[in-house]
Design an enzyme around this catalytic site. Sequence first.
Site, PDB file in Angstrom:
ATOM      1  CG  HIS A 135      -1.887  -0.711   1.017  1.00  0.00           C
ATOM      2  ND1 HIS A 135      -2.929  -1.696   2.612  1.00  0.00           N
ATOM      3  CD2 HIS A 135      -2.588  -1.980   0.033  1.00  0.00           C
ATOM      4  CE1 HIS A 135      -3.834  -2.336   2.149  1.00  0.00           C
ATOM      5  NE2 HIS A 135      -3.596  -2.943   0.851  1.00  0.00           N
TER       6      HIS A 135
ATOM      7  CG  PHE B 145       0.779  -9.930   4.479  1.00  0.00           C
ATOM      8  CD1 PHE B 145       1.447 -10.702   5.759  1.00  0.00           C
ATOM      9  CD2 PHE B 145       0.439 -10.818   4.022  1.00  0.00           C
ATOM     10  CE1 PHE B 145       0.556 -12.072   5.906  1.00  0.00           C
ATOM     11  CE2 PHE B 145       0.246 -12.707   3.696  1.00  0.00           C
ATOM     12  CZ  PHE B 145       0.646 -12.370   5.331  1.00  0.00           C
ATOM     13  CB  CYS B 146       0.257  -3.460   4.254  1.00  0.00           C
ATOM     14  SG  CYS B 146       0.117  -2.578   6.148  1.00  0.00           S
ATOM     15  CB  ALA B 147       0.410  -7.109  -0.268  1.00  0.00           C
TER      16      ALA B 147
END
Length: 451
Positions: free
Chosen positions: A130, A374-376
Amino acid sequence: MPATAAVEAAAGIPAVPPVVGARLAVPLVDGRRVPYANLDHAASTPALEAVRDAVDELLPWYASVHRGAGFASQVCTRVHDQARDVLRRFVGAHRTDQVIFTRNTTDSLNLLAGALPRGTSVVLFDTEHHAALLPWRGPRVHRLRTPESAGDAALALDRALADCAVGPRLVVLTAASNVTGEVWPIAELSAVARRHGARVALDAAQLAPHRPVDIRALDVDWVALSGHKLYAPFGAGALVGRADWLRAAEPHLVGGGATASVTDRGDRLAVTWSTGPERHEAGSPNVVGVHALATACEAITRHGWDAVVEHERVLLHRLRAGLATVPGLRPLSLFGAEHDRVGVVSFTVDGLDSGLAAAVLSAEHGIGVRDGAFCAHVATARLLDRAGSSERRALRVSIGLGTTPEHVDRLVAALHALVDGGPAAEYALVDGRWAPVEDPRPLPPFLRELP
């Protein structure tokens, strides 16, 4: 030779710079204490012992930077300015490239996004963290779907750049996947970008702790990295690269340090902004964090990348071989099992909630891993679908300089035990996360509950 070092030497694992907390023991729900197995390096790394020592050495001298007349201020100014040269060497930057100190990779890429000339087309893949996915705004942002292979990535990038409007162009790339650890073909993708006159920004947060990063060899324009992923968790990161867009942009923050002069014109203030890296570094510099980051870069370079890379290669092979024996385990992959990767592996296990598994690994085995997306989120959802998993979250295991063979073997044994017999304790969801129903684990003495 310490016991851990002897075991690693016997396993053919070269010695690497030691980290703080290598001998940390954590409590389990059954009352035992075990050495902590930190397998969450992709989120944040512990400090190198050399970094801790360097910070302790600097703290008595801590003072203002750049404008203080006192001797301690002069010392801190020298520390701060020398760190720019260290970061420039660490990433192989050009002498004319700017080194701007930020809080982290997210801050660096947001800074760069604010520095783009008007009308810049931005091309990136939706596999990004992100931090690299979200800062870019406007109709000229082109997000490409998760590629099936490295070759597909090059073709998709070529087509997208050919379709871009006339004007400046920027390609944003990840050096190593935050989800799978796979290393992207940066030099090849940079060559595609150059054919279309585009510049390249590289999110090196996941690669810099594991492999050398070289701006010139990769032919990229900017590199962003974070100290907290590079064994220097003291709140500093860096954006390193071409100066022209950065000099011309409005300051990332406005305030003291970013100004060359401010004068009162009656109805307004006339401000002349600095043209150097200070233009984007308003406020009191984090000289402690900057010194920590530079020290980590120097310590790893001085120790030698060959040892760091080989340490990880041996442990990653051991990890992947062990995980392959766990029934129902589905690894996530962008480009295939044989593609080059750093020490990051994400997976699901059939019939096992990833959040519950992470809680059990911690509470019953003293192992720290990460669960989630995982911020993705876009990339993780696509890769879960590709793996045929019904889960919407995954487990991520990531190794680093503090990882030992015992940590890897304990994880594999714990996953087998969990698949075969389930949790030994009872768990419940608390504020959306799994936790033991009865958790007798004491907090460390320095942590006090608020009244």
